[in-house]
Design an enzyme around this catalytic site. Structure first.
Site, PDB file in Angstrom:
ATOM      1  N   HIS A  58       0.834  -1.196   0.000  1.00  0.00           N
ATOM      2  CA  HIS A  58       0.000   0.000   0.000  1.00  0.00           C
ATOM      3  C   HIS A  58       0.872   1.251   0.000  1.00  0.00           C
ATOM      4  O   HIS A  58       2.085   1.178   0.210  1.00  0.00           O
ATOM      5  CB  HIS A  58      -0.940   0.035   1.207  1.00  0.00           C
ATOM      6  CG  HIS A  58      -2.147  -0.841   1.041  1.00  0.00           C
ATOM      7  ND1 HIS A  58      -2.146  -2.172   1.375  1.00  0.00           N
ATOM      8  CD2 HIS A  58      -3.395  -0.574   0.570  1.00  0.00           C
ATOM      9  CE1 HIS A  58      -3.347  -2.697   1.120  1.00  0.00           C
ATOM     10  NE2 HIS A  58      -4.114  -1.743   0.633  1.00  0.00           N
ATOM     11  N   LYS A 107      -0.728   4.956   4.477  1.00  0.00           N
ATOM     12  CA  LYS A 107      -1.648   4.038   5.148  1.00  0.00           C
ATOM     13  C   LYS A 107      -1.214   3.824   6.592  1.00  0.00           C
ATOM     14  O   LYS A 107      -0.039   3.548   6.862  1.00  0.00           O
ATOM     15  CB  LYS A 107      -1.704   2.697   4.413  1.00  0.00           C
ATOM     16  CG  LYS A 107      -2.752   1.740   4.965  1.00  0.00           C
ATOM     17  CD  LYS A 107      -2.955   0.554   4.045  1.00  0.00           C
ATOM     18  CE  LYS A 107      -3.946  -0.447   4.608  1.00  0.00           C
ATOM     19  NZ  LYS A 107      -5.286   0.134   4.834  1.00  0.00           N
TER      20      LYS A 107
END
Length: 267
Positions: A155, A159
């Site tokens: 990600h 995040k």
């Protein structure tokens, strides 16, 4: 026509949900919420989202945003979602929850709070990811204990939770299919002389960097062969589109906690 309110209305996800909702003939945006002190408070939610004037002002009062709504679409954080859930339960409003990072006790608390209202709660709203969930169960059952299982997720560098809720759900699905306790067999860290791999463990590896929207790969590794099931997210629109589909489906449903498998008819 299901009337919705949206949290994080001035953010990227909230803006896309609002925009896509205006394109649906089954949804109407009637409420938009942002945090107290946000510079966009009081502005038209449609203009902020870039989809044209809606006549819906962004407010920091959830109760005000929910006044005419049937349900709330919530992509925030666990603590905020739990507070929002209490308000929805008190007002009798449904919820579509795309927030991630819930701990087991927080998930149970959410179930308790929302017992009297209809809720779609999923770690990933993507249609493709939920198809992967179904496939994973079938693969794991068929392969059985003869293959080692490793999960790798990637990600963006903003995040906040790790591993992702999607990766955890993938691990839970595989563990359940193999008759294992996920909380016992999940291995999040290997370093130094950690010994041979336990044949029952499910390895969970996390990568963070740049602007990766989201990528998940589940490896089933046997002797002389392996299977890799990968889902790559190329746009956040897939999450917003899934939330829109869930909201349209949830309208008129009885109280209960549903997932995207139910929304898509996969369960």
């Amino acid at each position: 026509m299901t009337k919705i309110a949206v949290t994080g209305a001035a953010g990227r996800m909230g803006g896309r949900i609002i925009t896509l909702a205006t394109e649906s003939d089954r949804l109407q945006v009637v409420g938009a919420v942002e945090m107290a002190g946000h510079p966009k408070l009081g502005q038209d939610a449609g203009l902020v989202a870039g989809c044209g004037e809606l006549g819906v002002a962004i407010t920091d009062s959830l109760e005000q945003a929910l006044q005419d709504a049937d349900l709330l679409i919530d992509f925030t954080f666990p603590q905020v979602t739990l507070a929002n859930a209490e308000a929805c339960a008190r007002l009798g409003k449904g919820m579509v929850i795309g927030s991630t990072g819930f701990k087991p006790d927080e998930r149970e608390r959410l179930r308790q709070i929302t017992a009297g209202i209809p809720v779609v709660f999923a770690p990933n709203m993507s249609v493709g990811v939920n198809v992967c969930f179904k496939i994973l169960k079938d693969i794991a059952k068929t392969l059985g204990d003869g293959f080692d299982v490793e999960i790798v997720e990637l990600h963006h560098n903003k995040k906040k939770d790790a591993p992702s809720g999607t990766a955890v759900r993938m691990g839970e699905i595989v563990a359940e299919a193999l008759g294992r306790d996920y909380d016992r067999v999940a291995n999040y860290h290997r370093e130094g002389m950690c010994g041979e791999r336990d044949p029952e463990e499910i390895g969970m590896q996390t990568v963070r960097g740049g602007d990766i929207v989201g990528e998940h790969t589940v490896y089933f590794i046997g002797m002389g062969e392996r299977i890799e099931l990968t889902h790559r997210a190329m746009s956040r629109d897939m999450f917003a589109r899934g939330a829109i589909r869930a909201a349209a489906w949830l309208g008129g449903k009885p109280a209960g906690m549903y997932d995207m498998q139910a929304v898509l008819g996969l369960d």
